[in-house]
Design a protein around this motif. Structure first.
Motif, mmCIF file in Angstrom:
data_model
loop_
_atom_site.group_PDB
_atom_site.id
_atom_site.type_symbol
_atom_site.label_atom_id
_atom_site.label_comp_id
_atom_site.label_asym_id
_atom_site.label_seq_id
_atom_site.Cartn_x
_atom_site.Cartn_y
_atom_site.Cartn_z
ATOM 1 N N GLY A 234 -24.989 -15.405 13.703
ATOM 2 C CA GLY A 234 -24.407 -14.291 14.439
ATOM 3 C C GLY A 234 -25.340 -13.108 14.516
ATOM 4 O O GLY A 234 -25.550 -12.526 15.580
ATOM 5 N N LEU A 235 -25.930 -12.724 13.394
ATOM 6 C CA LEU A 235 -26.859 -11.601 13.383
ATOM 7 C C LEU A 235 -28.118 -11.929 14.166
ATOM 8 O O LEU A 235 -28.600 -11.124 14.968
ATOM 9 C CB LEU A 235 -27.213 -11.238 11.937
ATOM 10 N N PRO A 306 -17.755 -15.200 2.089
ATOM 11 C CA PRO A 306 -16.646 -14.663 1.327
ATOM 12 C C PRO A 306 -15.579 -14.089 2.238
ATOM 13 O O PRO A 306 -15.865 -13.289 3.125
ATOM 14 C CB PRO A 306 -17.315 -13.560 0.469
ATOM 15 N N GLY A 307 -14.353 -14.477 1.988
ATOM 16 C CA GLY A 307 -13.249 -14.012 2.808
ATOM 17 C C GLY A 307 -12.998 -14.845 4.019
ATOM 18 O O GLY A 307 -12.015 -14.654 4.722
ATOM 19 N N ALA A 308 -13.896 -15.780 4.324
ATOM 20 C CA ALA A 308 -13.721 -16.611 5.499
ATOM 21 C C ALA A 308 -12.843 -17.790 5.165
ATOM 22 O O ALA A 308 -12.654 -18.148 4.022
ATOM 23 C CB ALA A 308 -15.078 -17.098 5.992
ATOM 24 N N ARG A 319 -16.750 -23.746 12.940
ATOM 25 C CA ARG A 319 -17.914 -23.020 12.471
ATOM 26 C C ARG A 319 -18.390 -23.613 11.179
ATOM 27 O O ARG A 319 -17.718 -24.410 10.555
ATOM 28 C CB ARG A 319 -17.549 -21.540 12.280
ATOM 29 N N VAL A 320 -19.533 -23.151 10.713
ATOM 30 C CA VAL A 320 -20.128 -23.691 9.510
ATOM 31 C C VAL A 320 -19.159 -23.604 8.345
ATOM 32 O O VAL A 320 -19.034 -24.504 7.543
ATOM 33 C CB VAL A 320 -21.397 -22.883 9.162
ATOM 34 N N ASN A 321 -18.465 -22.482 8.240
ATOM 35 C CA ASN A 321 -17.648 -22.244 7.076
ATOM 36 C C ASN A 321 -16.190 -22.584 7.292
ATOM 37 O O ASN A 321 -15.364 -22.276 6.462
ATOM 38 C CB ASN A 321 -17.756 -20.771 6.657
ATOM 39 N N SER A 322 -15.829 -23.189 8.420
ATOM 40 C CA SER A 322 -14.421 -23.479 8.660
ATOM 41 C C SER A 322 -14.289 -24.648 9.603
ATOM 42 O O SER A 322 -14.048 -24.474 10.784
ATOM 43 C CB SER A 322 -13.717 -22.255 9.234
ATOM 44 N N SER A 414 -20.220 -11.770 8.615
ATOM 45 C CA SER A 414 -19.590 -11.315 7.383
ATOM 46 C C SER A 414 -18.172 -11.829 7.216
ATOM 47 O O SER A 414 -17.682 -11.944 6.103
ATOM 48 C CB SER A 414 -19.590 -9.781 7.330
ATOM 49 N N THR A 415 -17.492 -12.139 8.312
ATOM 50 C CA THR A 415 -16.103 -12.585 8.230
ATOM 51 C C THR A 415 -15.929 -14.068 8.509
ATOM 52 O O THR A 415 -14.950 -14.662 8.071
ATOM 53 C CB THR A 415 -15.232 -11.808 9.232
ATOM 54 N N GLY A 416 -16.851 -14.675 9.257
ATOM 55 C CA GLY A 416 -16.709 -16.074 9.629
ATOM 56 C C GLY A 416 -15.687 -16.314 10.709
ATOM 57 O O GLY A 416 -15.297 -17.457 10.941
#
Length: 558
Positions: A234-235, A306-308, A319-322, A414-416
């Motif tokens: 994203g960044l 974190p938090g995602a 997404r990668v984290n979900s 930062s949030t995913g």
């Protein structure tokens, strides 16, 4: 005994020093180590320079300033990021001139003195200085037709160019596309010098120009995706995607330079620049890390933000984290594909999230490109400024888009939750559009901040979806590591969005004939519909966050 004492005294006075033999051996070892590193680097250079996939320009760069082994991957990543940034910036630069030149092709000639010997039709007293056939009262409809033709050709071409990009040499494909896009941009400007007034000519130029322009996006996104893994996309893409706004700004400034004198150069100069960059692309683009002896990046990802939403608790689009629960079923159904076999359109649209984000981008891009193509005209109508000033002010909207793209990428990392980030910006964009319509005529000091905020909120989601989200979906786990899927997924998402870019400006041109108020209300409605398209994904992201928060509380509980 005395001799021994003398030796002791001498030893106590004189410090221990390495012998000449020790110094020589240490120096020899360092020299041998450097020689081995040099030979290893020379062997690597010889291997890569002998690779036919490495372009001529890169071979020269490797000989002149090859980096050391430790930071080669980082060096090449920065190199590709900067190169593709400028390559796609000139794509957008060559799309911008028509939105600026519209104010000259049809303008109010009241108060202007005609050249000596010029006969003016009394019925066309206010438009005698306009360029035929755009001097007529239906000029808005003609401009809308040109925009629609261009973006429809672009959107249709996008679905095919994604397939072609996967099945051919990507460097050659990108170079040919850039040169073709530049030549057709030049053809539009040559109408000024060739004194062409046929509407059919302009339509034909728009059709072919749109087709060649469609080669850019699948190519550059695939190149960047080949070099970067899924971490912090994203960044990375938020910063990189500012090339869109940078290209728009450069295009507006270049076109504004000649808009009041010889508007043909407003097209010829950007067209010539993109042709030159097409040659640069052929000489310097490296398609994948393997071409220069590097390992490919990890496209699977390993960290949960974190938090995602967690893998177990989320059903998000992938997404990668979900990873979605439906993606596991899709993965089982699709694992029969070979790892490097290009995927079909039908298989690509079955990836969870592709349909939702494609439909969302249809409406988001319709709004963004309505501003791209009609903002200078709106500013001139509401603020009564000169053509070049209207072009410069329209660039402020794109400056806001740069900030919006980076901000959306940072929050997404930062949030995913890319869908939630886009949804939040859609919610805030609606009132910003209403305020822009109300206070656009209140002076330049009020117009500048309104353009900045509107550009930030409108282009932020558009940038995030076309870059980081497209790459995430193009490297989805259901594709079983297929490295050739990214161009197809990108083409589907951006191709659908480009259909919106075709219909949005056309509808705006037709609606604007009855006043700008109806146009802005339609743009606000499009933002709301884009938000609704992401409703299911936003719900799943929030559900995943809640589940992750409960899990952390349960772990902290005694």
């Amino acid at each position: 005994m005395e001799s021994y004492s003398s030796q002791q005294r001498i030893a106590s006075v004189e410090p221990d020093e390495p012998s000449e033999t020790t110094t020589f051996l240490a120096s020899e070892r360092r020299h041998t180590s450097r020689s081995k590193d040099r030979r290893r680097m020379n062997n690597l250079i010889a291997t890569t320079t002998g690779n036919r996939n490495v372009p001529v320009g890169v071979r020269i760069v490797q000989r002149l300033c090859i980096p050391n082994v430790v930071n080669r991957m980082m060096w090449y990543r920065v190199y590709i990021l900067v190169l593709t940034f400028f390559l796609y910036a000139v794509y957008h630069m060559s799309r911008r001139p028509l939105s600026v030149v519209k104010n000259v092709l049809h303008q109010n000639c009241t108060g202007l003195l005609p050249p000596p010997g010029t006969t003016i039709d009394p019925a066309r007293n206010k438009t005698w200085c306009s360029w035929k056939p755009f001097e007529q009262d239906n000029s808005q409809e003609l401009f809308a037709g040109l925009d629609f033709t261009y973006w429809l050709a672009y959107a249709v071409g996008m679905f095919f160019t994604g397939h072609i990009a996967e099945r051919t040499n990507l460097r050659n494909f990108l170079s040919i596309g850039m040169i073709g896009a530049g030549l057709w941009t030049i053809c539009f400007g040559m109408a000024f010098f060739w004194d062409i007034h046929s509407f059919s000519y302009f339509v034909a130029v728009q059709v072919f120009g749109g087709v060649f322009q469609s080669t850019g996006w699948p190519s550059v996104v695939t190149l960047v995706g080949n070099w970067f893994g899924k971490k912090r996309l994203g960044l990375i893409f938020g910063i990189w995607n500012s090339h869109t706004s940078v290209g728009n700004i450069l295009g507006a400034l270049l076109a504004g330079t000649w808009v009041n004198s010889q508007w043909g150069y407003s097209f010829i100069v950007p067209g010539g620049i993109i042709c030159v960059m097409g040659v640069v692309s052929y000489l310097f683009v490296i398609v994948r890390p393997e071409d220069v002896g590097l390992d490919p990046p990890d496209h699977v990802g390993d960290g949960v933000t974190p938090g995602a939403p967690s893998i177990e608790s989320s059903e998000e689009y992938g997404r990668v984290n979900s990873i979605s629960s439906s993606s596991s079923m899709a993965s089982k159904a699709l694992t029969d594909a070979d790892e490097d076999k290009p995927i079909s359109l039908f298989r690509a649209i079955r990836i969870p999230g592709v349909i939702e984000f494609s439909l969302c981008l249809f409406f988001a891009k319709a709004v963004s490109y309505t501003f791209l193509l009609w903002l200078p005209r709106f500013i001139q109508d509401t603020s009564n400024v000169q053509n070049d000033v209207a072009a410069d002010l329209s660039a402020i909207f794109d400056a806001g888009g740069i900030v919006g793209g980076i901000l959306a990428g940072v929050i997404s990392d930062s949030t995913g939750g890319s869908a939630t980030v886009c949804g939040g910006m859609f919610v805030l964009a609606a009132p910003s559009l209403y305020l822009l319509f109300l206070y656009a005529g209140s002076g330049i000091k009020a117009l500048i901040p309104l353009l900045l905020v509107s550009g930030l909120l409108i282009n932020g989601p558009y940038a995030l979806i076309t870059t980081a989200v497209s790459t995430d979906l193009g490297t989805h786990p259901s594709l079983t590591g297929n490295s050739k899927a990214l161009a197809t997924v990108t083409a589907i998402i951006d191709g659908t969005g480009s259909m919106g870019a075709a219909f949005g400006p056309m509808a705006a041109g037709l609606i604007a004939a009855g006043g700008w108020g109806a146009t802005f209300y339609s743009l606000i409605a499009a933002q709301v519909v884009a938000l609704l398209c992401l409703g299911r994904l936003i719900y799943r992201e929030m559900k995943g966050w809640i589940a992750a928060r409960r899990s952390r509380r349960a772990l902290r509980a005694p």
